[in-house]
Design a protein around this motif. Sequence first.
Motif, PDB file in Angstrom:
ATOM      1  N   MET A   1       0.844  -1.195   0.000  1.00  0.00           N
ATOM      2  CA  MET A   1       0.000   0.000   0.000  1.00  0.00           C
ATOM      3  C   MET A   1       0.871   1.234   0.000  1.00  0.00           C
ATOM      4  O   MET A   1       1.697   1.404   0.878  1.00  0.00           O
ATOM      5  CB  MET A   1      -0.881   0.000   1.250  1.00  0.00           C
ATOM      6  CG  MET A   1      -2.040   0.924   1.150  1.00  0.00           C
ATOM      7  SD  MET A   1      -3.040   0.815   2.622  1.00  0.00           S
ATOM      8  CE  MET A   1      -2.084   1.748   3.785  1.00  0.00           C
ATOM      9  N   SER A   2       0.737   2.013  -0.976  1.00  0.00           N
ATOM     10  CA  SER A   2       1.475   3.272  -0.982  1.00  0.00           C
ATOM     11  C   SER A   2       0.481   4.411  -0.871  1.00  0.00           C
ATOM     12  O   SER A   2      -0.718   4.205  -0.868  1.00  0.00           O
ATOM     13  CB  SER A   2       2.282   3.395  -2.262  1.00  0.00           C
ATOM     14  OG  SER A   2       1.416   3.263  -3.363  1.00  0.00           O
ATOM     15  N   SER A   3       1.002   5.599  -0.750  1.00  0.00           N
ATOM     16  CA  SER A   3       0.059   6.692  -0.562  1.00  0.00           C
ATOM     17  C   SER A   3       0.601   7.973  -1.173  1.00  0.00           C
ATOM     18  O   SER A   3       1.380   7.925  -2.107  1.00  0.00           O
ATOM     19  CB  SER A   3      -0.226   6.881   0.913  1.00  0.00           C
ATOM     20  OG  SER A   3       0.993   7.137   1.577  1.00  0.00           O
ATOM     21  N   SER A   4       0.180   9.061  -0.610  1.00  0.00           N
ATOM     22  CA  SER A   4       0.560  10.378  -1.076  1.00  0.00           C
ATOM     23  C   SER A   4      -0.080  10.695  -2.401  1.00  0.00           C
ATOM     24  O   SER A   4       0.502  10.575  -3.468  1.00  0.00           O
ATOM     25  CB  SER A   4       2.088  10.497  -1.205  1.00  0.00           C
ATOM     26  OG  SER A   4       2.402  11.831  -1.505  1.00  0.00           O
ATOM     27  N   HIS A   5      -1.275  11.089  -2.283  1.00  0.00           N
ATOM     28  CA  HIS A   5      -1.992  11.603  -3.418  1.00  0.00           C
ATOM     29  C   HIS A   5      -2.963  12.575  -2.799  1.00  0.00           C
ATOM     30  O   HIS A   5      -3.478  12.351  -1.729  1.00  0.00           O
ATOM     31  CB  HIS A   5      -2.732  10.488  -4.125  1.00  0.00           C
ATOM     32  CG  HIS A   5      -3.417  10.973  -5.356  1.00  0.00           C
ATOM     33  ND1 HIS A   5      -2.794  11.019  -6.558  1.00  0.00           N
ATOM     34  CD2 HIS A   5      -4.656  11.443  -5.561  1.00  0.00           C
ATOM     35  CE1 HIS A   5      -3.633  11.490  -7.458  1.00  0.00           C
ATOM     36  NE2 HIS A   5      -4.766  11.762  -6.874  1.00  0.00           N
ATOM     37  N   SER A   6      -3.203  13.661  -3.445  1.00  0.00           N
ATOM     38  CA  SER A   6      -3.970  14.671  -2.730  1.00  0.00           C
ATOM     39  C   SER A   6      -5.467  14.507  -2.949  1.00  0.00           C
ATOM     40  O   SER A   6      -5.916  13.947  -3.930  1.00  0.00           O
ATOM     41  CB  SER A   6      -3.532  16.062  -3.177  1.00  0.00           C
ATOM     42  OG  SER A   6      -3.845  16.194  -4.536  1.00  0.00           O
ATOM     43  N   TYR A   7      -6.215  14.986  -1.960  1.00  0.00           N
ATOM     44  CA  TYR A   7      -7.667  15.011  -2.050  1.00  0.00           C
ATOM     45  C   TYR A   7      -8.073  16.257  -2.798  1.00  0.00           C
ATOM     46  O   TYR A   7      -7.325  17.211  -2.836  1.00  0.00           O
ATOM     47  CB  TYR A   7      -8.281  15.030  -0.652  1.00  0.00           C
ATOM     48  CG  TYR A   7      -8.150  13.743   0.093  1.00  0.00           C
ATOM     49  CD1 TYR A   7      -9.002  12.677  -0.198  1.00  0.00           C
ATOM     50  CD2 TYR A   7      -7.216  13.585   1.097  1.00  0.00           C
ATOM     51  CE1 TYR A   7      -8.902  11.490   0.511  1.00  0.00           C
ATOM     52  CE2 TYR A   7      -7.113  12.398   1.796  1.00  0.00           C
ATOM     53  CZ  TYR A   7      -7.971  11.347   1.500  1.00  0.00           C
ATOM     54  OH  TYR A   7      -7.887  10.175   2.192  1.00  0.00           O
TER      55      TYR A   7
ATOM     56  N   HIS B   1     -10.453  13.335  -4.729  1.00  0.00           N
ATOM     57  CA  HIS B   1     -10.264  12.463  -5.870  1.00  0.00           C
ATOM     58  C   HIS B   1     -11.641  12.075  -6.377  1.00  0.00           C
ATOM     59  O   HIS B   1     -12.437  11.492  -5.657  1.00  0.00           O
ATOM     60  CB  HIS B   1      -9.477  11.231  -5.429  1.00  0.00           C
ATOM     61  CG  HIS B   1      -9.202  10.282  -6.542  1.00  0.00           C
ATOM     62  ND1 HIS B   1      -9.894   9.125  -6.687  1.00  0.00           N
ATOM     63  CD2 HIS B   1      -8.327  10.337  -7.563  1.00  0.00           C
ATOM     64  CE1 HIS B   1      -9.437   8.488  -7.762  1.00  0.00           C
ATOM     65  NE2 HIS B   1      -8.490   9.206  -8.300  1.00  0.00           N
ATOM     66  N   GLU B   2     -11.955  12.414  -7.607  1.00  0.00           N
ATOM     67  CA  GLU B   2     -13.275  12.089  -8.157  1.00  0.00           C
ATOM     68  C   GLU B   2     -13.108  11.082  -9.279  1.00  0.00           C
ATOM     69  O   GLU B   2     -12.914  11.451 -10.431  1.00  0.00           O
ATOM     70  CB  GLU B   2     -13.967  13.359  -8.650  1.00  0.00           C
ATOM     71  CG  GLU B   2     -14.376  14.269  -7.504  1.00  0.00           C
ATOM     72  CD  GLU B   2     -14.936  15.598  -7.972  1.00  0.00           C
ATOM     73  OE1 GLU B   2     -14.723  15.967  -9.132  1.00  0.00           O
ATOM     74  OE2 GLU B   2     -15.579  16.263  -7.152  1.00  0.00           O
ATOM     75  N   PRO B   3     -13.170   9.799  -8.947  1.00  0.00           N
ATOM     76  CA  PRO B   3     -12.837   8.788  -9.957  1.00  0.00           C
ATOM     77  C   PRO B   3     -13.764   8.805 -11.168  1.00  0.00           C
ATOM     78  O   PRO B   3     -13.371   8.367 -12.238  1.00  0.00           O
ATOM     79  CB  PRO B   3     -12.934   7.465  -9.198  1.00  0.00           C
ATOM     80  CG  PRO B   3     -13.669   7.751  -7.958  1.00  0.00           C
ATOM     81  CD  PRO B   3     -13.493   9.192  -7.653  1.00  0.00           C
ATOM     82  N   THR B   4     -14.975   9.300 -11.001  1.00  0.00           N
ATOM     83  CA  THR B   4     -15.881   9.292 -12.150  1.00  0.00           C
ATOM     84  C   THR B   4     -15.676  10.496 -13.054  1.00  0.00           C
ATOM     85  O   THR B   4     -16.152  10.525 -14.179  1.00  0.00           O
ATOM     86  CB  THR B   4     -17.341   9.315 -11.690  1.00  0.00           C
ATOM     87  OG1 THR B   4     -17.480  10.377 -10.753  1.00  0.00           O
ATOM     88  CG2 THR B   4     -17.735   8.006 -11.058  1.00  0.00           C
TER      89      THR B   4
END
Lengths: 356, 194, 652
Positions: free
Chosen positions: B1-7, B9-12
């Motif tokens: 599990m990695s991380s660090s991505h900013s909020y 996030h709208e996958p659609t």
Amino acid sequence: MITLYTISTLSLIVVDNINMLVKNIFKLKNLRFLALVFLSACIENAPLDSLSPEGPYARSIDELFWLTFWIAVVIFLIVQGALLLSVFVFKEKPDSPEPKQIHGNTKLEILWTVIPVIILAVIAVPTVRTIFDLANEPKDALKIEVIGHQWWFEYKYPDYDITTANVLVIPADRPVRLEMWSNDVLHNYWVPKLNGKRYLVPGQTTYLNLHADSPDEFWAQCGEYCGLSHSKMRGRVLSLSENDFEAWVKNQQQNANKLEGNSLAAEGQQVYLNAGCTQCHVIDGVWDVQGDRIAPNLTHFANRNVFAGAALYNNRENLSKWLANPAEIKPGTFMPNLELTEAEINALIAYLGTLK
Amino acid sequence: MSSSHSYPHEPTGVETRKLGMWVFLSTEILFFGTLITTFMIFKGSDFPGMKLTDVYDIPFTSISSFILLMSSLTMVLAHNALEANDQEKTRVWLLATAMLGAVFLAGQIYEFTEFYHKGFELTTNIFSSSFYVLTGFHGLHVFIGVVLLLALWGIGQRQKGLTLEGGMNLEFVALYWHFVDIVWIVLFTVVYLI
Amino acid sequence: MTKIIEPSKQSSIFRRPSSETGIWSWITTVDHKRIGIMYGYAAFFFLLIGGLEALILRIQLSQPDNNFLTAAEYNAMFTMHGTTMIFLAIMPISAAFFNYLLPLQIGARDVAFPRLNALSFWIFIFGGAFLYSTFIFGTAGAPEGGYLAEEVGWLGSAPNGGWFGYQPNAGMKYSPGTAMDYWAIGLQILGIASLISAFNFITTIINMRTEGMRFMRMPVFTWMTFAVSFLLAFSLPIIAIALFYVTFDRKFGTTFFLTEGGGDPILWQHLFWLFGHPEVYILILPAFGIVSEVLPTFSRKPLFGYAAIVFAGFGIAFIGFGVWAHHMFASAISPVAQAGFGLSTMVIAVPTGVKIFNWLGTIWGGKLKLNTPMLFSLGFIGMFVIGGLSGVTHSIVPADTQQTDTYYVVAHFHYVLFGGALFGIFSGLYYWFPKVWGKMYNESLGKIHFWLMMIGFNLTFGPMHWLGLQGQVRRTWVYAEETNLQFWNIIVTVGAFIIALSIIVFMINWIFSKRNGEKAPFDPWDARTLEWAIPSPTPVWNFSTAPIVKSLDDFWHTKYSEDEEGRAVRREEADQILLELEEDGLNPSEHIALPNPSYFPIVLASGLPFLGYAVIYKSIPLALIGTVLLLIGGFGWGTEPLEEEIHIDSDE
């Protein structure tokens, strides 16, 4: 029936793990003890028992229930067995290895989708057939109208021009077709030993067939919640042999005699005529009115062994309690407390006793 | 599990508020669906008494329906104007939409009073009850729509003007307004024409 | 570490709430975790009340012809018991789980609409309070023209038409007074709350999933939340309209469900059960979700047939809309309809069976750790199977006409909703206790709770099967002595009190463990889903940085690989990764934008009960107060800026 009990007891030990003590209590000692008690409770007859059918309709339902029940028992044993087995076998032990990471098994999953489908198909066929058998109008059936009131059942025999209440009298060993509706809220007519339930709906007619094997007395009960005294909306069904039924019809078609003279009963008749009873109750031959009244027809009151929605047996003690204050016995009842004196009540009871 | 991505996030790829509005409107379909179904059931029943056909005025209702339809057009124009960032025009078309909606509502109130005077009251029978509850429920929606439009117009008066982003935005209200219009087309057909 | 929330300097005529602790911080919170906790406590409170009502009912029924309660009181009690348990206990307790866990499980910072979330909570609170205010303000009595021997009293002045409110009995003529109005409008308000949270959860699941959290990587609990939200969104509008009709009939003289004006009482049944049956799945699916999380964790195996369980859940939800008339087999419906709905009801057993077998497949071959949550989950399977099988006997229409409206049905749905839903919920309460409070619960007390509840539950509801088959009819205030039902009724009552005892054990455990429990480790269960990859208790910001998900059960795969036999092998670096995760989780490095607390959800929600009272008492002033509150709430809501940043100084 032991199976039914076993089910609930077995479920007690489904996930047994703490120690043998708990298990023993529930598996052995209590099981035996409770099973005994259970059997003794079983021997006594429950008048509303839906598992002791006394006619062909109820019997066909009963057969269907047991078919499903035994299938359910088998499934129950398989599932609970698998559950218990996996708990005992795979319970964490000090030397348990890490489990294999199995994500699924398509073949197995298809299998346990298809098998239930097949089982259900097996149950579905007789179910659908029975549904239509029960709904069909039987040939040569006696037609009786059932009208639901808060909180009593009224019966009319259009072929014989009879109106009665609380006790439904039917010929034994002959199908009866009930045409039912309600005068107020929803009711639900149920004679467990003769057939399943059917609603009585205002403004619509519903049908229910009854058929009793032999002369006997059965209990009826309103099944649908219908307000304050729903629990006291009961009934009796009396099945009579052909001769007895004919005699009963003849008697019912008679009007009551107008009493003359000074007897206590005649006094009671005066109370009936003057105290306000006539607002709601008809006695043919004594107080004839056009159209329906909202309360039971009393012409043959003494002929019925129960009254007040079959909540009370027709005897002196009950009658005096009832006449003194009906709402005490049936909350919400439409029969007012007429503030009768004890003398008036006694006279009325004497009079009602003459209405054979 | 990695991380660090900013909020966020709208996958659609659909804006979240707009998505929420779509979900809301899909349940609105159920609201109106239930109302229309019961209306149809009662319409087909053979209970004696006054029916809608005894009192209605099709030409009048057709005109008010047309007015409501036109408001959808002005709504589109407002949206186009805002996309071109023409605040002035946006406000004008918004106000026009609100006014057309208000005219429709006035028409409905007039219609109700007319029916009432002809003896077709809420409690007259099952036909009148289901008619008033169904069309009244729609009228309530139009009313809420008009309030939203006016609020939007009010916000547009402020210095910053309107944008296509933020909480109460034009696109959001436009979706609702078009929905209410479309429902009316169904209602008009079901209630008055069939 | 310090947190600073700067109150907004932007235009708003109201000052922004800024307290972080104390009662105001809870009232104005929009944090999904706090809302979840509040949902949980409120729902548990109502669960206790509903349980109390059940005990009162059981005392009355312990003897034939008992007069512990009057008929009016008894009817009010069973109506309120059903209504409370369904709308005020199980549904909101599920909402508590959704709120707390959903954003954590999909790696989000909050739900899509945090203020709407608060709004739905407060509407629920006001709806529940409104419904229960009937004990103070409500009135009930005999039907028009009927007589009562004694006053109804406060206990009897609650709604008394049943939770199903069958018409015309629940209409004005047969249920006069205002009690049933409280019921109809109270349910309407509660429905709004559920509807809003349904929009919120659907949008959240579709749009707030973290990177890589594809649909088929979502935990099953999230999937079940999704299914429940759709069920709510599509079934509540139906009951809302039906309740409108009821309110119009009762208050404004229309006749939607009254025969005399052309209406149809059976239509109410159709509309009610079109909602009411999906409602059953609304109550049970969250428990399915919880069990699907607990079983794999404590079996140390992945869920058997993940896809099948997910699709079966949606299959149940979908078919659930096509079986409503099986509640009406004895009603005025044709044999063709009986056959059709009987068959569709049988069909629903198939996906349910798939789920049960897949759960068994999950524990089969595992390494089962039999602690309290696991016991409740296993108990759930055992009890739910019984409820499911008795459910199949209901799909046999002729048999159902014998069983319907008897205690057999009561037994059936308590096995589903208590043995099923509530066992699942208790499993979840223990399972996530360390996550929420950062403490461990007491395992021995937990096990005592489980066994007491298991025994009490089966003593209470097991014999009811038999009582029903022996002819004890539901909703009956008294039964005659000749019906020979007494023995088992006493057992049932004893069982009910054992359940009450088990609940007390649970409460003791909860209170003491929350205060004095051992500190919970970071990942106490060696679990599989994202919520365990953050510190316990959950920090305000959930994830300090958005996690990126690469597979189903991603957190597990971070810790474990498989050897050639397919057995789980702990990675060498696992401990190091966990340490880093805990470290990172407590010390977010970036500025975090969190939704701001707001007064307006509670203001807006407080308008609804006023509107409810306004309809009941036809009062214009009350309507105005309600409208003004709605407008203030709406205006403040619309003009307050949405979110600001919490600035976090991580240089301790």
